[in-house]
Design a protein around this motif. Structure first.
Motif, PDB file in Angstrom:
ATOM      1  N   ALA A 164      17.809   5.327  -3.107  1.00  0.00           N
ATOM      2  CA  ALA A 164      17.548   5.397  -4.548  1.00  0.00           C
ATOM      3  C   ALA A 164      16.707   6.641  -4.806  1.00  0.00           C
ATOM      4  O   ALA A 164      15.975   7.096  -3.915  1.00  0.00           O
ATOM      5  CB  ALA A 164      16.821   4.148  -5.040  1.00  0.00           C
ATOM      6  N   PRO A 165      16.771   7.189  -6.010  1.00  0.00           N
ATOM      7  CA  PRO A 165      16.018   8.416  -6.313  1.00  0.00           C
ATOM      8  C   PRO A 165      14.543   8.137  -6.590  1.00  0.00           C
ATOM      9  O   PRO A 165      13.982   8.564  -7.594  1.00  0.00           O
ATOM     10  CB  PRO A 165      16.734   8.955  -7.554  1.00  0.00           C
ATOM     11  N   ILE A 166      13.915   7.417  -5.674  1.00  0.00           N
ATOM     12  CA  ILE A 166      12.526   6.983  -5.827  1.00  0.00           C
ATOM     13  C   ILE A 166      11.798   7.300  -4.525  1.00  0.00           C
ATOM     14  O   ILE A 166      12.143   6.769  -3.473  1.00  0.00           O
ATOM     15  CB  ILE A 166      12.448   5.480  -6.140  1.00  0.00           C
ATOM     16  N   CYS A 167      10.774   8.143  -4.592  1.00  0.00           N
ATOM     17  CA  CYS A 167      10.080   8.602  -3.395  1.00  0.00           C
ATOM     18  C   CYS A 167       8.571   8.436  -3.568  1.00  0.00           C
ATOM     19  O   CYS A 167       8.078   8.157  -4.660  1.00  0.00           O
ATOM     20  CB  CYS A 167      10.409  10.067  -3.123  1.00  0.00           C
ATOM     21  N   ILE A 168       7.839   8.614  -2.480  1.00  0.00           N
ATOM     22  CA  ILE A 168       6.383   8.470  -2.488  1.00  0.00           C
ATOM     23  C   ILE A 168       5.738   9.844  -2.568  1.00  0.00           C
ATOM     24  O   ILE A 168       5.997  10.713  -1.742  1.00  0.00           O
ATOM     25  CB  ILE A 168       5.902   7.736  -1.229  1.00  0.00           C
ATOM     26  N   ALA A 169       4.878  10.024  -3.561  1.00  0.00           N
ATOM     27  CA  ALA A 169       4.177  11.298  -3.740  1.00  0.00           C
ATOM     28  C   ALA A 169       2.976  11.375  -2.808  1.00  0.00           C
ATOM     29  O   ALA A 169       2.432  10.348  -2.394  1.00  0.00           O
ATOM     30  CB  ALA A 169       3.710  11.429  -5.193  1.00  0.00           C
ATOM     31  N   PRO A 170       2.549  12.582  -2.465  1.00  0.00           N
ATOM     32  CA  PRO A 170       1.334  12.727  -1.658  1.00  0.00           C
ATOM     33  C   PRO A 170       0.088  12.374  -2.466  1.00  0.00           C
ATOM     34  O   PRO A 170      -0.127  12.894  -3.555  1.00  0.00           O
ATOM     35  CB  PRO A 170       1.350  14.203  -1.260  1.00  0.00           C
ATOM     36  N   THR A 171      -0.694  11.451  -1.950  1.00  0.00           N
ATOM     37  CA  THR A 171      -1.998  11.112  -2.515  1.00  0.00           C
ATOM     38  C   THR A 171      -2.970  10.970  -1.347  1.00  0.00           C
ATOM     39  O   THR A 171      -2.556  10.861  -0.197  1.00  0.00           O
ATOM     40  CB  THR A 171      -1.955   9.794  -3.313  1.00  0.00           C
ATOM     41  N   GLY A 172      -4.241  10.928  -1.636  1.00  0.00           N
ATOM     42  CA  GLY A 172      -5.213  10.959  -0.566  1.00  0.00           C
ATOM     43  C   GLY A 172      -6.052   9.707  -0.433  1.00  0.00           C
ATOM     44  O   GLY A 172      -6.105   8.864  -1.322  1.00  0.00           O
ATOM     45  N   PHE A 173      -6.708   9.579   0.724  1.00  0.00           N
ATOM     46  CA  PHE A 173      -7.707   8.545   0.987  1.00  0.00           C
ATOM     47  C   PHE A 173      -7.172   7.124   0.832  1.00  0.00           C
ATOM     48  O   PHE A 173      -7.787   6.270   0.185  1.00  0.00           O
ATOM     49  CB  PHE A 173      -8.933   8.750   0.090  1.00  0.00           C
ATOM     50  N   HIS A 174      -6.018   6.840   1.423  1.00  0.00           N
ATOM     51  CA  HIS A 174      -5.449   5.496   1.359  1.00  0.00           C
ATOM     52  C   HIS A 174      -6.343   4.477   2.061  1.00  0.00           C
ATOM     53  O   HIS A 174      -6.261   3.283   1.779  1.00  0.00           O
ATOM     54  CB  HIS A 174      -4.055   5.490   1.982  1.00  0.00           C
ATOM     55  N   CYS A 175      -7.201   4.936   2.965  1.00  0.00           N
ATOM     56  CA  CYS A 175      -8.110   4.022   3.667  1.00  0.00           C
ATOM     57  C   CYS A 175      -9.143   3.408   2.721  1.00  0.00           C
ATOM     58  O   CYS A 175      -9.799   2.434   3.085  1.00  0.00           O
ATOM     59  CB  CYS A 175      -8.826   4.744   4.801  1.00  0.00           C
ATOM     60  N   LEU A 176      -9.279   3.949   1.534  1.00  0.00           N
ATOM     61  CA  LEU A 176     -10.169   3.336   0.552  1.00  0.00           C
ATOM     62  C   LEU A 176      -9.634   1.989   0.086  1.00  0.00           C
ATOM     63  O   LEU A 176     -10.404   1.128  -0.353  1.00  0.00           O
ATOM     64  CB  LEU A 176     -10.342   4.256  -0.669  1.00  0.00           C
ATOM     65  N   VAL A 177      -8.312   1.799   0.164  1.00  0.00           N
ATOM     66  CA  VAL A 177      -7.719   0.581  -0.389  1.00  0.00           C
ATOM     67  C   VAL A 177      -7.143  -0.350   0.674  1.00  0.00           C
ATOM     68  O   VAL A 177      -6.853  -1.516   0.384  1.00  0.00           O
ATOM     69  CB  VAL A 177      -6.629   0.916  -1.430  1.00  0.00           C
ATOM     70  N   TRP A 178      -6.951   0.154   1.900  1.00  0.00           N
ATOM     71  CA  TRP A 178      -6.387  -0.681   2.967  1.00  0.00           C
ATOM     72  C   TRP A 178      -6.885  -0.125   4.311  1.00  0.00           C
ATOM     73  O   TRP A 178      -6.994   1.090   4.466  1.00  0.00           O
ATOM     74  CB  TRP A 178      -4.864  -0.657   2.908  1.00  0.00           C
ATOM     75  N   PRO A 179      -7.190  -1.009   5.280  1.00  0.00           N
ATOM     76  CA  PRO A 179      -7.857  -0.553   6.514  1.00  0.00           C
ATOM     77  C   PRO A 179      -7.194   0.611   7.235  1.00  0.00           C
ATOM     78  O   PRO A 179      -7.888   1.563   7.626  1.00  0.00           O
ATOM     79  CB  PRO A 179      -7.856  -1.824   7.381  1.00  0.00           C
ATOM     80  N   ASP A 180      -5.882   0.554   7.463  1.00  0.00           N
ATOM     81  CA  ASP A 180      -5.272   1.679   8.186  1.00  0.00           C
ATOM     82  C   ASP A 180      -4.561   2.658   7.261  1.00  0.00           C
ATOM     83  O   ASP A 180      -3.802   3.518   7.696  1.00  0.00           O
ATOM     84  CB  ASP A 180      -4.346   1.196   9.309  1.00  0.00           C
ATOM     85  N   GLY A 181      -4.840   2.538   5.966  1.00  0.00           N
ATOM     86  CA  GLY A 181      -4.480   3.564   4.987  1.00  0.00           C
ATOM     87  C   GLY A 181      -3.082   4.123   5.065  1.00  0.00           C
ATOM     88  O   GLY A 181      -2.094   3.391   4.964  1.00  0.00           O
ATOM     89  N   GLU A 182      -3.010   5.439   5.260  1.00  0.00           N
ATOM     90  CA  GLU A 182      -1.731   6.142   5.256  1.00  0.00           C
ATOM     91  C   GLU A 182      -0.758   5.638   6.313  1.00  0.00           C
ATOM     92  O   GLU A 182       0.455   5.776   6.153  1.00  0.00           O
ATOM     93  CB  GLU A 182      -1.951   7.646   5.445  1.00  0.00           C
ATOM     94  N   MET A 183      -1.266   5.043   7.381  1.00  0.00           N
ATOM     95  CA  MET A 183      -0.383   4.511   8.418  1.00  0.00           C
ATOM     96  C   MET A 183       0.504   3.397   7.847  1.00  0.00           C
ATOM     97  O   MET A 183       1.707   3.357   8.104  1.00  0.00           O
ATOM     98  CB  MET A 183      -1.205   3.990   9.598  1.00  0.00           C
ATOM     99  N   SER A 184      -0.102   2.501   7.065  1.00  0.00           N
ATOM    100  CA  SER A 184       0.673   1.432   6.427  1.00  0.00           C
ATOM    101  C   SER A 184       1.642   2.004   5.402  1.00  0.00           C
ATOM    102  O   SER A 184       2.793   1.576   5.314  1.00  0.00           O
ATOM    103  CB  SER A 184      -0.262   0.419   5.755  1.00  0.00           C
ATOM    104  N   THR A 185       1.172   2.966   4.616  1.00  0.00           N
ATOM    105  CA  THR A 185       2.041   3.573   3.607  1.00  0.00           C
ATOM    106  C   THR A 185       3.260   4.216   4.252  1.00  0.00           C
ATOM    107  O   THR A 185       4.387   4.059   3.788  1.00  0.00           O
ATOM    108  CB  THR A 185       1.270   4.628   2.804  1.00  0.00           C
TER     109      THR A 185
END
Length: 256
Positions: free
Chosen positions: A71-92
Motif C-alpha cells: 500500500a502507498p503508506i510508509c513510515i517517516a523518519p522520526t527520532g527518540f522512539h525509546c521515549l515511548v517504548w523500551p527498545d524504541g526504533e528496534m520495535s518500529t
C-alpha cells in the motif's frame, strides 16, 4: 478499549506518556501553525464518490522506486522512539514489511558521510533520504520549557501546508521524479486525497509513535493496518479498483 482509528491511538498514547514526552511528540515550532494546518488542509478537500462500478476486488499495491509495496503508506523518519517504548526504533523497524530507507543528515566531514552510507548499504538499505529543510532547528517551545534537547527529526519550520503545496511540486517536477507526502495524514481518505493530487505515497510520523507508545511493535502494525483498510474502503467508495485509477478528478476543494 478497542483502538479503531488513529485518533484513538493518539488519545490512548497521551494517557500512557509523561507530559514532557507528550509535548515532544505533539509539539511544533513556535505557534505550531504548520502542524495544525497540515491536518486542517486535508479536511477542506472532498472526495467524489463513484457508484455502479465493480469494486469487488480492490488492489492497494503500488511501487516506489521500482519496488512493489502492499500500500502507498510508509513510515517517516522520526527520532527518540525509546521515549515511548523500551527498545524504541528496534520495535518500529520490526513492524513493517518492505523496503528500508536511511535518513541522512549530511555531515561536513565527507569521509564520515561516505562511511555511514557504506555501512547502511551493507545492511540492506535501498535508498537515502537526504534532509534539506533544517538549516536551523525549529523553535520548539514545549521542548525548551521541558528542558529537552532539541530534536532534528521532528522539526516543524513554518512552511506551506503540505497538501496545498503538493500540486505545485508535482507540476514542477513534471514526472521526472516520484513525489511523496509527509505531514497531516490521519485517515485512509487522506491517503487517497494525497495520491489524487499527485503523490506516489505518503509517510506517517506521529501516528507511528502513537502506535508504538500503546502496544510497541504490534501497535505500529495496527496503525499501518488501520490506515491501509481505510484506504481500501476509500478506493472502493470512489470506484477505484487499483492505485493506477486514482486521479485528480476524485477530489474537490471546499469553498468554506
Amino acid at each position: 478499549m478497542s483502538l479503531v482509528c488513529l485518533t484513538d491511538f493518539q488519545a490512548h498514547a497521551r494517557e500512557q506518556l509523561s507530559k514532557s514526552t507528550r509535548d515532544f511528540i505533539e509539539g511544533g515550532a513556535d505557534d505550531s501553525i504548520t502542524r495544525d494546518d497540515n491536518i486542517a488542509a486535508f479536511k477542506r478537500i472532498r472526495l467524489r464518490p463513484r457508484y455502479l462500478r465493480d469494486v469487488s476486488e480492490v488492489d492497494t499495491r503500488t511501487t516506489i522506486q521500482g519496488e512493489e509495496i502492499s500500500a502507498p503508506i510508509c513510515i517517516a523518519p522520526t527520532g527518540f522512539h525509546c521515549l515511548v517504548w523500551p527498545d524504541g526504533e528496534m520495535s518500529t523497524a520490526r513492524a513493517p514489511e518492505g523496503l528500508r530507507w536511511f535518513q541522512l543528515y549530511v555531515h561536513p566531514d565527507l569521509q564520515l558521510n561516505k562511511q555511514l552510507i557504506q555501512r547502511v548499504e551493507s545492511l540492506g538499505f535501498k535508498a537515502l533520504v537526504i534532509t534539506l529543510d533544517t538549516p536551523v532547528c525549529g523553535n520548539r517551545r514545549h521542548d525548551i520549557r521541558n528542558q529537552l534537547r532539541r530534536n532534528l527529526t521532528l522539526t516543524d519550520l513554518q512552511s506551506p501546508k503540505k497538501i496545498d503545496a503538493l500540486t505545485e511540486v508535482v507540476a514542477a517536477v513534471k514526472g521526472k521524479i516520484e513525489v511523496y507526502l509527509d505531514g497531516g495524514v490521519r485517515t485512509g481518505n487522506d491517503v487517497l486525497k494525497a495520491l489524487a493530487l499527485g503523490a506516489k505515497c505518503i509517510f506517517l510520523g506521529r501516528p507511528i509513535l502513537w502506535g508504538l507508545a500503546c502496544k510497541g511493535e504490534h501497535g505500529v502494525k495496527e496503525v499501518l493496518n488501520i490506515l491501509t483498510n481505510e484506504f481500501h474502503t476509500s478506493m472502493a467508495l470512489t470506484g477505484c479498483r487499483s492505485v493506477a485509477e486514482i486521479n485528480r478528478n476524485l477530489v474537490q476543494f471546499s469553498r468554506l
